[in-house]
Design a protein around this motif. Structure first.
Motif, PDB file in Angstrom:
ATOM      1  N   GLY A  23      36.238  52.837   4.154  1.00 27.48           N
ATOM      2  CA  GLY A  23      37.480  53.002   3.416  1.00 27.48           C
ATOM      3  C   GLY A  23      37.607  54.326   2.691  1.00 27.48           C
ATOM      4  N   SER A  24      36.496  54.879   2.215  1.00 26.95           N
ATOM      5  CA  SER A  24      36.569  56.145   1.483  1.00 26.95           C
ATOM      6  C   SER A  24      37.005  57.308   2.358  1.00 26.95           C
ATOM      7  CB  SER A  24      35.204  56.468   0.851  1.00 26.95           C
ATOM      8  OG  SER A  24      34.205  56.573   1.842  1.00 26.95           O
ATOM      9  N   MET A  25      36.894  57.165   3.679  1.00 26.48           N
ATOM     10  CA  MET A  25      37.338  58.226   4.577  1.00 26.48           C
ATOM     11  C   MET A  25      38.864  58.340   4.617  1.00 26.48           C
ATOM     12  SD  MET A  25      34.914  60.043   6.089  1.00 26.48           S
ATOM     13  CE  MET A  25      35.588  60.582   7.664  1.00 26.48           C
ATOM     14  N   ARG A  26      39.577  57.380   3.998  1.00 25.92           N
ATOM     15  CA  ARG A  26      41.033  57.522   3.870  1.00 25.92           C
ATOM     16  C   ARG A  26      41.404  58.580   2.835  1.00 25.92           C
ATOM     17  NH1 ARG A  26      41.094  51.672   3.660  1.00 25.92           N
ATOM     18  NH2 ARG A  26      41.289  51.887   1.408  1.00 25.92           N
ATOM     19  N   ASP A  27      40.511  58.816   1.877  1.00 27.91           N
ATOM     20  CA  ASP A  27      40.823  59.704   0.754  1.00 27.91           C
ATOM     21  C   ASP A  27      41.030  61.136   1.231  1.00 27.91           C
ATOM     22  OD1 ASP A  27      40.406  57.434  -0.722  1.00 27.91           O
ATOM     23  OD2 ASP A  27      38.415  58.034  -1.457  1.00 27.91           O
ATOM     24  N   ASP A  28      42.069  61.761   0.724  1.00 26.09           N
ATOM     25  CA  ASP A  28      42.335  63.189   0.950  1.00 26.09           C
ATOM     26  C   ASP A  28      42.423  63.554   2.429  1.00 26.09           C
ATOM     27  OD1 ASP A  28      42.228  63.746  -1.872  1.00 26.09           O
ATOM     28  OD2 ASP A  28      40.041  63.621  -1.738  1.00 26.09           O
ATOM     29  N   GLY A  29      42.785  62.593   3.260  1.00 29.49           N
ATOM     30  CA  GLY A  29      42.985  62.892   4.672  1.00 29.49           C
ATOM     31  C   GLY A  29      41.729  63.192   5.455  1.00 29.49           C
ATOM     32  N   LYS A  30      40.579  62.690   5.004  1.00 33.47           N
ATOM     33  CA  LYS A  30      39.323  63.031   5.683  1.00 33.47           C
ATOM     34  C   LYS A  30      39.275  62.479   7.108  1.00 33.47           C
ATOM     35  CE  LYS A  30      36.882  61.702   2.034  1.00 33.47           C
ATOM     36  NZ  LYS A  30      35.744  61.395   1.121  1.00 33.47           N
ATOM     37  N   ILE A  31      39.747  61.252   7.309  1.00 36.40           N
ATOM     38  CA  ILE A  31      39.663  60.678   8.654  1.00 36.40           C
ATOM     39  C   ILE A  31      40.601  61.406   9.608  1.00 36.40           C
ATOM     40  CG2 ILE A  31      41.423  58.867   8.421  1.00 36.40           C
ATOM     41  CD1 ILE A  31      37.914  58.418   9.965  1.00 36.40           C
ATOM     42  N   GLN A  32      41.770  61.822   9.120  1.00 40.34           N
ATOM     43  CA  GLN A  32      42.680  62.587   9.975  1.00 40.34           C
ATOM     44  C   GLN A  32      42.075  63.938  10.341  1.00 40.34           C
ATOM     45  OE1 GLN A  32      43.544  60.996   7.190  1.00 40.34           O
ATOM     46  NE2 GLN A  32      45.483  59.889   7.459  1.00 40.34           N
ATOM     47  N   SER A  33      41.392  64.565   9.378  1.00 41.99           N
ATOM     48  CA  SER A  33      40.750  65.852   9.649  1.00 41.99           C
ATOM     49  C   SER A  33      39.628  65.714  10.661  1.00 41.99           C
ATOM     50  CB  SER A  33      40.201  66.450   8.344  1.00 41.99           C
ATOM     51  OG  SER A  33      41.242  66.736   7.437  1.00 41.99           O
ATOM     52  N   LEU A  34      38.880  64.617  10.573  1.00 45.12           N
ATOM     53  CA  LEU A  34      37.801  64.378  11.536  1.00 45.12           C
ATOM     54  C   LEU A  34      38.371  64.178  12.941  1.00 45.12           C
ATOM     55  CD1 LEU A  34      34.678  62.203  11.065  1.00 45.12           C
ATOM     56  CD2 LEU A  34      36.117  61.839  13.057  1.00 45.12           C
ATOM     57  N   ASN A  35      39.402  63.344  13.054  1.00 45.93           N
ATOM     58  CA  ASN A  35      40.025  63.125  14.363  1.00 45.93           C
ATOM     59  C   ASN A  35      40.506  64.437  14.969  1.00 45.93           C
ATOM     60  OD1 ASN A  35      39.792  60.262  14.674  1.00 45.93           O
ATOM     61  ND2 ASN A  35      41.513  59.943  13.283  1.00 45.93           N
ATOM     62  N   TYR A  36      41.187  65.231  14.172  1.00 46.03           N
ATOM     63  CA  TYR A  36      41.706  66.514  14.658  1.00 46.03           C
ATOM     64  C   TYR A  36      40.571  67.440  15.085  1.00 46.03           C
ATOM     65  CZ  TYR A  36      43.668  71.196  14.660  1.00 46.03           C
ATOM     66  OH  TYR A  36      44.005  72.473  15.020  1.00 46.03           O
ATOM     67  N   ALA A  37      39.513  67.514  14.267  1.00 50.90           N
ATOM     68  CA  ALA A  37      38.417  68.447  14.543  1.00 50.90           C
ATOM     69  C   ALA A  37      37.708  68.117  15.848  1.00 50.90           C
ATOM     70  CB  ALA A  37      37.421  68.438  13.381  1.00 50.90           C
ATOM     71  N   ILE A  38      37.455  66.839  16.105  1.00 54.83           N
ATOM     72  CA  ILE A  38      36.779  66.472  17.350  1.00 54.83           C
ATOM     73  C   ILE A  38      37.685  66.717  18.544  1.00 54.83           C
ATOM     74  CG2 ILE A  38      35.741  64.584  18.661  1.00 54.83           C
ATOM     75  CD1 ILE A  38      34.614  63.463  16.092  1.00 54.83           C
ATOM     76  N   ARG A  39      38.966  66.345  18.436  1.00 55.25           N
ATOM     77  CA  ARG A  39      39.893  66.613  19.547  1.00 55.25           C
ATOM     78  C   ARG A  39      39.966  68.111  19.847  1.00 55.25           C
ATOM     79  NH1 ARG A  39      43.553  63.319  16.793  1.00 55.25           N
ATOM     80  NH2 ARG A  39      44.857  65.152  16.425  1.00 55.25           N
ATOM     81  N   GLU A  40      40.023  68.927  18.789  1.00 52.68           N
ATOM     82  CA  GLU A  40      40.139  70.371  18.970  1.00 52.68           C
ATOM     83  C   GLU A  40      38.888  70.972  19.589  1.00 52.68           C
ATOM     84  OE1 GLU A  40      39.765  74.574  18.113  1.00 52.68           O
ATOM     85  OE2 GLU A  40      38.522  72.992  17.210  1.00 52.68           O
ATOM     86  N   ALA A  41      37.744  70.340  19.365  1.00 56.98           N
ATOM     87  CA  ALA A  41      36.478  70.884  19.868  1.00 56.98           C
ATOM     88  C   ALA A  41      36.232  70.560  21.338  1.00 56.98           C
ATOM     89  CB  ALA A  41      35.314  70.346  19.026  1.00 56.98           C
TER      90      ALA A  41
END
Length: 230
Positions: A23-41
């Motif tokens: 649940g803490s990965m919802r804070d400050d958009g962390k989960i969205q940033s992770l999804n984007y970073a892996i897709r971009e890589a």
């Protein structure tokens, strides 16, 4: 190695994302940033894999929150597509490592592969028995020989746990304080670490597991001008 007929004998190289979806990965958009970073890589990872003539790169992903689940089975890198994850629940990292140990068992793993790359991304504190899960992972030959990398997502991540997962005096957890740095570290792992793991300094012989002899370059210093900090 060249076989009769001129074909190159490739060894399997497993690259496994281990992703904190608590649940803490919802804070400050962390989960969205992770999804984007892996897709971009992914495209960078695929291009790097093309030059690794010794390795057949297979990518998979395991998520953990309340419980742990495989979300992507071992997939040829050229066919790999990221499945976005959502954040909720606890941080059952111990269960994730138990599941990981099962896939690193021989079989289904072969003893003629290359040392797997295990990349743990987490922003918090395990809520289950992390030590038991880690011990089970390290009991497996490929769990012990694996190149284990950890990325802390924000200042609240338990650095001691991430250090235990790595289990090396030569490497420390990578600290991503914002989305830009997280993307840069994920791209570095996807390319530089992948490439180094595909080219061990010495080869395994006689179908036995020896020390991996993989020299991982030091990560670059990530300097960011971003004002948003996790």
């Amino acid at each position: 190695m060249t076989l009769p007929g001129g074909e190159i004998s490739k060894r399997e190289l497993h690259f496994i994302w281990i992703v904190d979806c608590s649940g803490s990965m919802r804070d400050d958009g962390k989960i969205q940033s992770l999804n984007y970073a892996i897709r971009e890589a992914i495209p960078h990872m695929q291009r790097e894999a093309e030059s690794n003539f010794q390795a057949n790169l297979l990518v998979s992903a395991l998520k953990f929150s309340t419980g742990a689940h495989w979300i992507i089975p071992p997939t040829d890198v050229n066919s790999f597509k990221w499945i976005d994850v959502e954040a909720k629940g606890h941080t059952d990292l111990g269960q994730a490592l138990v599941l990981l140990s099962e896939i690193l068992h021989i079989p289904p793993m072969t003893n003629r592969g290359l040392p797997p790359v295990l990349v743990l991304l987490s922003d918090g504190q395990p809520t289950d028995n992390f030590e038991d899960g880690l011990n089970k992972l390290l009991q497996e030959p490929w769990g012990k020989k694996a190149i284990r990398i950890s990325i802390a997502i924000g200042e609240d991540a338990n650095m001691k746990v991430l250090e235990q997962f790595i289990g090396s005096d030569e490497r420390s957890p990578l600290l991503a304080r914002n989305p830009e740095v997280l993307s840069n570290y994920i791209r570095w792992v996807s390319t530089v670490v992948q490439s180094a793991s595909a080219r061990p300094r010495s080869q395994q012989k006689n179908d036995e597991l020896h020390d991996s002899n993989v020299e991982i370059p030091k990560p670059p210093e990530m300097i960011s001008t971003a004002t948003d900090v996790w």
